[in-house]
Design a protein around this motif. Sequence first.
Motif, short mmCIF file in Angstrom:
data_model
loop_
_atom_site.label_atom_id
_atom_site.label_comp_id
_atom_site.label_asym_id
_atom_site.label_seq_id
_atom_site.Cartn_x
_atom_site.Cartn_y
_atom_site.Cartn_z
N VAL A 84 0.99 -1.05 0.13
CA VAL A 84 0.03 -0.15 0.07
C VAL A 84 0.82 1.17 0.03
N CYS A 85 0.67 2.16 -0.95
CA CYS A 85 1.40 3.41 -0.91
C CYS A 85 0.36 4.57 -0.94
N LYS A 86 0.79 5.52 0.17
CA LYS A 86 -0.07 6.85 0.54
C LYS A 86 0.50 7.70 0.39
N ASN A 87 -0.08 8.91 0.28
CA ASN A 87 0.40 10.27 0.38
C ASN A 87 0.40 10.43 1.93
N ILE A 88 1.49 11.00 2.58
CA ILE A 88 1.52 11.20 3.96
C ILE A 88 0.59 12.44 4.21
N LYS A 89 0.53 13.40 3.67
CA LYS A 89 -0.09 14.60 3.95
C LYS A 89 -1.68 14.60 3.92
N THR A 90 -1.94 13.90 2.57
CA THR A 90 -3.33 14.00 2.32
C THR A 90 -4.07 12.45 2.80
N ASN A 91 -3.30 11.47 3.14
CA ASN A 91 -3.68 10.09 3.46
C ASN A 91 -4.35 9.25 2.16
N GLU A 92 -4.29 9.82 0.97
CA GLU A 92 -4.79 9.39 -0.18
C GLU A 92 -3.99 8.03 -0.27
N THR A 93 -4.67 6.82 -0.57
CA THR A 93 -4.14 5.71 -1.10
C THR A 93 -3.99 5.78 -2.65
N VAL A 94 -2.73 5.83 -2.93
CA VAL A 94 -2.38 6.18 -4.32
C VAL A 94 -2.09 4.77 -5.21
N SER A 95 -1.86 3.65 -4.41
CA SER A 95 -1.76 2.44 -4.91
C SER A 95 -1.80 1.45 -3.73
N ASP A 96 -2.70 0.43 -4.10
CA ASP A 96 -3.01 -0.99 -3.20
C ASP A 96 -2.93 -2.12 -4.21
N ILE A 97 -1.83 -2.85 -4.00
CA ILE A 97 -1.59 -4.06 -4.72
C ILE A 97 -1.64 -5.15 -3.85
N ASN A 98 -2.31 -6.17 -3.94
CA ASN A 98 -2.41 -7.40 -3.26
C ASN A 98 -2.37 -8.79 -4.05
N ASP A 131 5.64 13.63 0.15
CA ASP A 131 6.00 12.75 1.19
C ASP A 131 4.80 11.45 1.03
N TYR A 132 5.74 10.41 1.07
CA TYR A 132 4.87 9.17 0.80
C TYR A 132 5.36 8.14 1.73
N PHE A 148 9.46 7.82 1.65
CA PHE A 148 10.23 8.43 0.72
C PHE A 148 9.50 9.77 0.12
N LYS A 149 10.45 10.61 -0.53
CA LYS A 149 9.83 11.90 -0.88
C LYS A 149 10.41 12.17 -2.20
N ILE A 150 9.44 12.60 -3.12
CA ILE A 150 9.51 13.16 -4.42
C ILE A 150 9.71 14.62 -4.36
N LYS A 151 10.81 15.09 -4.76
CA LYS A 151 11.24 16.36 -4.32
C LYS A 151 10.48 17.30 -5.56
N GLU A 152 10.43 18.67 -4.95
CA GLU A 152 10.08 19.89 -6.02
C GLU A 152 11.11 20.04 -6.92
N PRO A 153 10.84 20.34 -8.25
CA PRO A 153 11.90 20.54 -9.02
C PRO A 153 12.47 22.05 -8.88
#
Length: 319
Positions: A84-98, A131-132, A148-153
């Motif tokens: 499960v991958c989530k955006n930490i700030k919004t708590n949105e589940t952006v991927s859920d593979i099982n 942040d994820y 992990f973090k995806i940085k702003e350019p």
Amino acid sequence: MHKGFFSKKMLLAFSVLICAIIMMPFVCSCKRETAFGNLIICESVDKNTYEPVNPKNEFDLFVKEIAAAINIQNVKGTDNYRFVCKNIKTNETVSDINGKYLEGETGYGSGWFESTLSVKEGADVIALPGDYIVEFYHNGEIKSSANFKIKEPQAKILGVSLASEINDKKEPVKATQEFNLGDIIYACVQMDYRVPGNKLVAKWLDEKNNTITEIPMDFTEPFYKTSWTAFALESTDKNSITAGKYKVEIYYNNEKYNEFLFSIADLAQTSNITFDDGNSFTEAKAKYFFTINYPDSCKYTWQENESGMNVQFMPVNED
């Protein structure tokens, strides 16, 4: 960010590679103690062992792949896994593979198990900056997680162009540094990205360095492609623009990028254009239904060819 935006923009997909289980074959049907290592975020995994390569937790926006790997011991092929991958700030589940480690296999095995986040077809990025967290579950129980973090350019100005006309994309259509009285003067700024929190300012000054007006622009929505922004200067009751020399200074995040000179001419005074003589071009009226009035200080030539009619107006005084 709302859920619909993520479905279109995040484009985050776990490509779970079942072949990543190098713990096969499952050779023993007796009960064994199951153990799990730490989930590791990395740039990639070894093609043969699926061990993590170059572990890290910060990535550039346009990275093509992000891998998550975990060492597991003594799991059944019929056991369940879940990433499960989530955006930490919004708590949105952006991927859920099982699924199951290996459907139908009841034996036990050990080794590295990995999943990969990659850019989907037609997308530009894996995910937007933020942040994820990736959580790994075994039979419904969380066993490990990693952030992990995806940085702003780092956005920058690509160029500035003055223009008397722009299109609907704010691009300069008629670039010039010489304007006529009554023209709208546009300062068009080209950016590689628009990053929320960044700010542009156009500061318009006369030839004595007196400030006419300052126009700020704050970026609130992200846009990670090249784009134009336009600032406009025009004469109003508050800002009376007369003929003369001017400049505009462009600032990005409070630092001066550059300044650009331009002039405004009073067209009636500098060109001395009048229509007192009532000159009118009418030779093409009968055939082409075309007439036009032209200034007293001009002359013209015209001719016909296979494609139609051509008329040229020229000043009497070449100077």
